[in-house]
Design an enzyme around this catalytic site. Structure first.
Site, mmCIF file in Angstrom:
data_model
loop_
_atom_site.group_PDB
_atom_site.id
_atom_site.type_symbol
_atom_site.label_atom_id
_atom_site.label_comp_id
_atom_site.label_asym_id
_atom_site.label_seq_id
_atom_site.Cartn_x
_atom_site.Cartn_y
_atom_site.Cartn_z
ATOM 1 N N LYS A 156 35.512 32.891 37.115
ATOM 2 C CA LYS A 156 34.429 32.286 37.896
ATOM 3 C C LYS A 156 33.666 31.381 36.924
ATOM 4 O O LYS A 156 32.660 31.778 36.335
ATOM 5 C CB LYS A 156 33.550 33.410 38.459
ATOM 6 C CG LYS A 156 32.800 33.021 39.702
ATOM 7 C CD LYS A 156 32.222 34.235 40.397
ATOM 8 C CE LYS A 156 31.089 33.863 41.309
ATOM 9 N NZ LYS A 156 31.385 32.872 42.346
HETATM 10 N N1 PMP Z 1 36.230 32.347 46.418
HETATM 11 C C1 PMP Z 1 35.363 31.554 45.755
HETATM 12 C C2 PMP Z 1 35.798 30.198 45.350
HETATM 13 C C3 PMP Z 1 34.070 32.036 45.456
HETATM 14 O O1 PMP Z 1 33.211 31.260 44.800
HETATM 15 C C4 PMP Z 1 33.696 33.321 45.871
HETATM 16 C C5 PMP Z 1 32.308 33.831 45.592
HETATM 17 N N2 PMP Z 1 32.239 34.425 44.340
HETATM 18 C C6 PMP Z 1 34.636 34.101 46.556
HETATM 19 C C7 PMP Z 1 35.896 33.579 46.808
HETATM 20 C C8 PMP Z 1 34.307 35.494 46.985
HETATM 21 O O2 PMP Z 1 34.174 36.317 45.862
HETATM 22 P P1 PMP Z 1 33.249 37.598 45.863
HETATM 23 O O3 PMP Z 1 33.632 38.373 47.072
HETATM 24 O O4 PMP Z 1 33.608 38.292 44.607
HETATM 25 O O5 PMP Z 1 31.852 37.119 45.921
#
Ligand code: PMP
Length: 306
Positions: A156
């Site tokens: 991320k």
């Molecule tokens: N895909 C992307 C590109 C994201 O930015 C996020 C948010 N973090 C998610 C999926 C979902 O991830 P999470 O459930 O861990 O927030």
């Protein structure tokens, strides 16, 4: 623009609680110029007993470390230290339902060379739990998700979000609520900040891992499906398959579980309130507030056949 802090707000910066309005970072940071940072998006909720609980803190802080390692950023913090710091930020700001943003960033460095230290901030602001009643109108993006051979997409990382910003702004400028992006091969991938599921004939489908961010909410939805006996498949699928679906939703820490009305103006067939997806949405709300799951009444065989 939203207001994230006021003159009383504090954040955690490299081991110390400081006022948000007085916190400083270096304008020569490699993170600012090249998007070379990693971050998390976390939620805390007031649970059914009135306590403040960070949802899946361990999973988020482990992913933060993993993201930093994938980006070659020095990283010296433990999950326990950061979780404790995070609770302290919530307590000092007197907030329970919050969005929490830890970010790891680089020192002053205009070259591409590796750094020998990183910095970290944990910011939080109030965010009420989402009720999820509104359904989204989604548009397929002209932008694809980054090629996994060009980026470590499981990380991320700040820079990856330039792609999210382009896609989201494009969809909103065309009058839609959000974008859906495909992967480099044209399969459905994810939203700018959320993973995607669709429902068809009593089964849920979600893109398999490889070209998407492995979402913590996606993993929670998979757990909930297991607990509620909802069949679910991780597989690659096309936009055309998705347009034939009974229902669809985005899921992510900030988005929670949010249903779709249409994709490229094609409406989903099932009424959201009678979909399995809606059951998952309810179960997610229960899970984050530590309520026992509502198990749907089993249909009698006669009803099931009808
Ligand atoms: N895909 C992307 C590109 C994201 O930015 C996020 C948010 N973090 C998610 C999926 C979902 O991830 P999470 O459930 O861990 O927030």
């Amino acid at each position: 623009m939203a207001s994230y802090y006021n003159e009383h707000t504090v954040l955690w910066l490299n081991g110390e609680i400081v006022k948000a309005s007085e916190a400083k970072m270096d304008l020569y940071s490699q993170s600012l110029h090249y998007g070379y940072s990693v971050f998390e998006g976390i939620r805390s909720y007031r649970n059914i007993n009135g306590e403040t609980k960070i949802f899946k803190a361990k999973e988020h802080y482990e992913r933060l470390e993993q993201s930093a390692r994938l980006m070659n950023m020095p990283y010296k913090w433990s999950v326990e230290e950061l979780t404790a710091a995070n609770y302290e930020v919530l307590k000092r700001n007197n907030i329970q339902d919050a969005y929490i943003r830890p970010v790891v960033y680089a020192p002053a460095n205009m070259s591409f060379a590796k750094n020998n230290e990183s910095f970290i901030a944990i910011q939080a602001w109030e965010m009420q739990p989402f009720l999820g009643d509104k359904l989204l109108r989604i548009k397929t993006s002209s932008y694809q998700r980054p090629n996994p051979k060009g980026f470590n997409i499981q990380a991320k990382a700040g820079g990856h979000y330039v792609n999210s910003i382009l896609a989201s702004q494009e969809a909103k400028a065309a009058g839609y609520d959000e974008a859906l992006l495909t992967d480099l091969n044209g399969y459905v991938a994810e939203g700018p900040g959320a993973n995607v599921f669709y429902e068809k004939d009593g089964c849920l489908f979600t893109p398999s891992l490889g070209n998407i961010l492995p979402g913590i909410t996606r993993a929670t939805v998979l757990e909930l499906c297991k607990e509620l006996n909802v069949p679910v498949k991780e597989t690659l699928f096309s936009l055309d398959e998705m347009k034939e679906a009974d229902a669809a939703f985005f899921c992510g820490t900030a988005a929670e579980v949010i249903g779709w009305e249409s994709l490229d103006d094609i409406k989903f067939k099932k009424d959201w309130n009678s979909s399995l997806s809606k059951q998952i949405q309810t179960a997610y709300k229960e899970r984050v507030t530590e309520k026992p799951l509502t198990k749907q009444k089993q249909k009698s065989p006669k009803e099931a056949v009808a």
